[in-house]
Design a protein around this motif. Structure first.
Motif, PDB file in Angstrom:
ATOM      1  N   LEU A  71      -0.068  16.911  -2.363  1.00 13.33           N
ATOM      2  CA  LEU A  71       1.143  16.121  -2.176  1.00 13.33           C
ATOM      3  C   LEU A  71       0.948  15.081  -1.074  1.00 13.33           C
ATOM      4  O   LEU A  71       1.346  13.916  -1.217  1.00 13.33           O
ATOM      5  CB  LEU A  71       2.311  17.045  -1.838  1.00 13.33           C
ATOM      6  N   VAL A  72       0.309  15.503   0.023  1.00 12.71           N
ATOM      7  CA  VAL A  72       0.019  14.579   1.126  1.00 12.71           C
ATOM      8  C   VAL A  72      -0.927  13.478   0.654  1.00 12.71           C
ATOM      9  O   VAL A  72      -0.756  12.306   0.991  1.00 12.71           O
ATOM     10  CB  VAL A  72      -0.576  15.334   2.324  1.00 12.71           C
ATOM     11  N   LYS A  73      -1.924  13.846  -0.137  1.00 10.84           N
ATOM     12  CA  LYS A  73      -2.862  12.871  -0.698  1.00 10.84           C
ATOM     13  C   LYS A  73      -2.125  11.846  -1.561  1.00 10.84           C
ATOM     14  O   LYS A  73      -2.389  10.632  -1.481  1.00 10.84           O
ATOM     15  CB  LYS A  73      -3.916  13.599  -1.537  1.00 10.84           C
ATOM     16  N   LEU A  74      -1.204  12.317  -2.386  1.00  5.91           N
ATOM     17  CA  LEU A  74      -0.457  11.437  -3.279  1.00  5.91           C
ATOM     18  C   LEU A  74       0.332  10.401  -2.484  1.00  5.91           C
ATOM     19  O   LEU A  74       0.329   9.209  -2.815  1.00  5.91           O
ATOM     20  CB  LEU A  74       0.483  12.273  -4.145  1.00  5.91           C
ATOM     21  N   VAL A  75       0.991  10.852  -1.406  1.00  8.53           N
ATOM     22  CA  VAL A  75       1.819   9.951  -0.605  1.00  8.53           C
ATOM     23  C   VAL A  75       0.954   8.983   0.197  1.00  8.53           C
ATOM     24  O   VAL A  75       1.178   7.761   0.191  1.00  8.53           O
ATOM     25  CB  VAL A  75       2.731  10.755   0.342  1.00  8.53           C
ATOM     26  N   THR A  76      -0.042   9.510   0.891  1.00  5.74           N
ATOM     27  CA  THR A  76      -0.825   8.677   1.803  1.00  5.74           C
ATOM     28  C   THR A  76      -1.729   7.693   1.065  1.00  5.74           C
ATOM     29  O   THR A  76      -1.896   6.549   1.507  1.00  5.74           O
ATOM     30  CB  THR A  76      -1.668   9.551   2.734  1.00  5.74           C
ATOM     31  N   SER A  77      -2.311   8.104  -0.049  1.00  2.90           N
ATOM     32  CA  SER A  77      -3.197   7.201  -0.788  1.00  2.90           C
ATOM     33  C   SER A  77      -2.409   6.039  -1.399  1.00  2.90           C
ATOM     34  O   SER A  77      -2.945   4.931  -1.544  1.00  2.90           O
ATOM     35  CB  SER A  77      -3.939   7.955  -1.887  1.00  2.90           C
ATOM     36  N   ALA A  78      -1.141   6.286  -1.733  1.00  7.29           N
ATOM     37  CA  ALA A  78      -0.317   5.220  -2.314  1.00  7.29           C
ATOM     38  C   ALA A  78      -0.101   4.081  -1.327  1.00  7.29           C
ATOM     39  O   ALA A  78       0.135   2.940  -1.733  1.00  7.29           O
ATOM     40  CB  ALA A  78       1.026   5.783  -2.770  1.00  7.29           C
ATOM     41  N   PHE A  79      -0.194   4.371  -0.036  1.00  8.89           N
ATOM     42  CA  PHE A  79       0.004   3.359   1.006  1.00  8.89           C
ATOM     43  C   PHE A  79      -1.274   3.128   1.814  1.00  8.89           C
ATOM     44  O   PHE A  79      -1.225   2.744   2.977  1.00  8.89           O
ATOM     45  CB  PHE A  79       1.155   3.771   1.919  1.00  8.89           C
ATOM     46  N   ASN A  80      -2.425   3.399   1.153  1.00  3.36           N
ATOM     47  CA  ASN A  80      -3.741   3.139   1.745  1.00  3.36           C
ATOM     48  C   ASN A  80      -3.907   3.796   3.113  1.00  3.36           C
ATOM     49  O   ASN A  80      -4.483   3.234   4.019  1.00  3.36           O
ATOM     50  CB  ASN A  80      -4.000   1.631   1.850  1.00  3.36           C
ATOM     51  N   TYR A  81      -3.382   5.007   3.246  1.00  5.83           N
ATOM     52  CA  TYR A  81      -3.555   5.837   4.445  1.00  5.83           C
ATOM     53  C   TYR A  81      -3.093   5.114   5.713  1.00  5.83           C
ATOM     54  O   TYR A  81      -3.771   5.149   6.742  1.00  5.83           O
ATOM     55  CB  TYR A  81      -5.010   6.293   4.578  1.00  5.83           C
ATOM     56  N   SER A  82      -1.965   4.480   5.616  1.00  4.91           N
ATOM     57  CA  SER A  82      -1.401   3.806   6.791  1.00  4.91           C
ATOM     58  C   SER A  82      -0.896   4.838   7.795  1.00  4.91           C
ATOM     59  O   SER A  82      -0.690   6.013   7.454  1.00  4.91           O
ATOM     60  CB  SER A  82      -0.244   2.897   6.376  1.00  4.91           C
ATOM     61  N   TYR A  83      -0.697   4.388   9.004  1.00  5.43           N
ATOM     62  CA  TYR A  83      -0.176   5.271  10.055  1.00  5.43           C
ATOM     63  C   TYR A  83       1.135   5.911   9.608  1.00  5.43           C
ATOM     64  O   TYR A  83       1.334   7.121   9.747  1.00  5.43           O
ATOM     65  CB  TYR A  83       0.031   4.465  11.341  1.00  5.43           C
ATOM     66  N   GLN A  84       2.043   5.119   9.084  1.00  3.24           N
ATOM     67  CA  GLN A  84       3.357   5.614   8.693  1.00  3.24           C
ATOM     68  C   GLN A  84       3.253   6.632   7.559  1.00  3.24           C
ATOM     69  O   GLN A  84       3.925   7.674   7.585  1.00  3.24           O
ATOM     70  CB  GLN A  84       4.255   4.443   8.266  1.00  3.24           C
ATOM     71  N   ALA A  85       2.406   6.338   6.572  1.00  5.13           N
ATOM     72  CA  ALA A  85       2.269   7.247   5.436  1.00  5.13           C
ATOM     73  C   ALA A  85       1.662   8.580   5.856  1.00  5.13           C
ATOM     74  O   ALA A  85       2.049   9.640   5.344  1.00  5.13           O
ATOM     75  CB  ALA A  85       1.405   6.598   4.352  1.00  5.13           C
ATOM     76  N   LEU A  86       0.705   8.554   6.784  1.00  2.00           N
ATOM     77  CA  LEU A  86       0.067   9.789   7.243  1.00  2.00           C
ATOM     78  C   LEU A  86       1.039  10.679   8.011  1.00  2.00           C
ATOM     79  O   LEU A  86       0.939  11.910   7.963  1.00  2.00           O
ATOM     80  CB  LEU A  86      -1.142   9.454   8.119  1.00  2.00           C
ATOM     81  N   ARG A  87       1.982  10.083   8.712  1.00  2.00           N
ATOM     82  CA  ARG A  87       2.923  10.868   9.509  1.00  2.00           C
ATOM     83  C   ARG A  87       4.175  11.273   8.731  1.00  2.00           C
ATOM     84  O   ARG A  87       4.865  12.218   9.122  1.00  2.00           O
ATOM     85  CB  ARG A  87       3.337  10.073  10.749  1.00  2.00           C
TER      86      ARG A  87
END
Length: 491
Positions: A71-87
């Motif tokens: 689930l974390v991979k799905l969210v963060t990869s969609a936003f190219n592992y940005s700071y905001q997406a990772l947190r």
């Protein structure tokens, strides 16, 4: 007096909730919190492994519930592992802990009881929550699942005729094991408490249809647990390096009783912080647990007959189960983040202890004083923990390194230049950032920075010193630095 205290406490708790959600949102939206070594480990896996590979072994000696990391991979990869997406995932999970904890608190206890607020405050003032609220780790999910287990017990005991809620209950029992390695520890006492209540409450025996409604979620939980074991839990149990890393928190087989007393006490003391309040919560937690176990054994039938009593039985079961697993060598005890699943149970027992004090006339005033002390400390600790993070002596340099390194990574990407970097970029984690078998931390760790685009890679080269760095063969120009100061070398 009690009405006024309750109104004041309600206002203060809502202030804490608002502050926590606000500072969490700020730390997600604005890059004010650099990632640290534990997060680098997970981010490296997220950025370098595809979704299929994340179901298998993780790099850098990591374990993370595989369904949750997907689930974390799905969210963060969609936003190219940005700071905001990772947190963001941890912020959402932690916010659910607050909201579900608040709702559960009001369901379990009469709203006239001031001490009920200790349930929620123990959760959000704990070291695990304040430290990992927006981190790329799974501990807020462990806390959420521990509160979900209490909600599941509440619904099973109430047996309300709401089929929508019942369907959610059954589905949650199947799904939850995949999102937390500690969920099954808090779920088994749920079903043990329900079974105990069915066996002992002869005067209000449930019809077979109602018993079946209580048993069906248990079947879902068993099925989910079995599937979880084969696709995830089996890997965790076979992870020898991980077991070796936490061996100092495992039972000392030569002195098991002493080991249980020391590590078990630390489980209760995790609610507090510092010597004073750590020991205060440690002593109160032990007293509450021992007294509750004694009362459960002595008056089991009358205790399990009530909702609050059933919650006490459940809480004793969670802690007893944790201690048994510890003695069996299956569970480390003594560090807050690994034992955060016990926090709701400890809170329930503390509230029960305070309520028991009301039964003795001479303890009424001490109970009010003690409740006030616990409430005010938990209230104040929320603010202290968040502000103290930004006042840490290493914070300013960490933030400067984070900013400078992200900038040079963006510059290197635009100019198509490599980066040569020392391990000082890992400050202050130069040593733990280099686990056995890992590459030079100055290389792999930089890949965890949001500024490193995993899809448009730049070459990274490890160096020991910036002043003597030589360009690799075939490289005519490069950025050279230690994470804080960079310069361009070459033609």
């Amino acid at each position: 007096m009690n009405v006024n205290l309750n109104k004041s406490a309600d206002v203060l708790v809502k202030v804490v909730i608002a502050f926590t959600l606000l500072i969490g949102a700020v730390m997600v939206v604005i890059p004010v919190r650099p990632f640290w070594v534990d997060e680098w480990f997970i981010i490296y896996n997220l950025k370098t492994k595809d979704a299929h590979a994340l179901w298998g072994p993780l790099a850098l000696m990591q374990q993370f519930p595989r369904a949750y990391i997907q689930l974390v991979k799905l969210v963060t990869s969609a936003f190219n592992y940005s700071y905001q997406a990772l947190r963001l995932p941890s912020l959402v999970t932690g916010s659910l802990v607050i909201l579900l904890g608040y709702k559960t608190m009001n369901r379990l206890y009469d709203k006239s009881r001031v001490e009920r607020y200790i349930f929620l405050l123990v959760l959000i003032a704990s070291a695990t929550f304040t430290e990992y609220f927006v981190q790329v780790k799974q501990y807020t999910m462990d806390m959420l699942m521990s509160v979900v287990a209490i909600w599941q017990l509440y619904e099973l005991l109430q047996l309300r005729q709401r089929w929508g809620v019942y369907v959610v209950l059954c589905l949650s029992c199947f799904i939850c094991p995949f999102f937390s390695y500690t969920y099954l520890i808090v779920a088994l006492p749920v079903f043990g408490t329900v079974m105990l209540r069915q066996l002992l409450m002869d005067k209000v025996a449930l019809p077979l249809r109602e018993k079946a409604r209580q048993w069906l979620p248990m079947v879902f939980a068993l099925a989910g647990g079995v599937v979880f074991y084969f696709i995830d839990g089996k890997q965790l149990m076979a992870d020898s390096p991980m077991h070796g890393f936490w061996s100092f928190l495992m039972v000392d087989t030569a002195h098991p009783l002493r080991s249980l007393m020391v590590n078990g006490y630390a489980v209760f003391a995790q609610v507090g912080a510092g010597d004073l309040f750590g020991n205060l919560f440690g002593v109160l937690g032990v007293v509450a647990f021992v007294a509750a176990c004694f009362q459960v054994v002595r008056r089991m039938k009358s205790i399990v007959a009530t909702l609050e009593g059933s919650m006490v039985v459940y809480s004793c079961g969670v802690l007893f189960g944790a201690f048994v697993l510890f003695l069996a060598g299956k569970l480390p005890l003594g560090t807050p983040r690994l034992n955060a699943f016990t926090l709701p149970s400890i809170a329930i027992l503390l509230i029960w202890l305070l309520q028991q004090m009301e039964g003795f006339k001479k303890w009424v005033k001490p109970k009010i004083v003690l409740t006030s002390i616990l409430f005010l400390w938990l209230f104040g600790n929320v603010f202290v923990q968040y502000f103290s993070y930004f006042l840490r002596p290493e914070y300013k340099l960490q933030m400067a390194i984070y900013t400078a390194t992200n900038k040079v990574l963006n510059d290197a990407k635009e100019q198509h230049l490599p980066v040569m970097i020392t391990r000082h970029v890992c400050y202050p984690y130069e040593v733990p950032a280099n686990p056995d078998g890992a590459p030079e931390p100055g290389v792999w760790m930089v890949k965890a920075f949001p500024g490193y685009d995993i899809h448009n890679t730049i070459q990274l080269y490890p160096i020991s010193d910036t002043s003597t760095a030589n360009l690799p063969n075939g490289v005519q120009k490069a950025f050279v630095g230690d994470g804080l100061v960079f310069r361009m070398v070459g033609m």
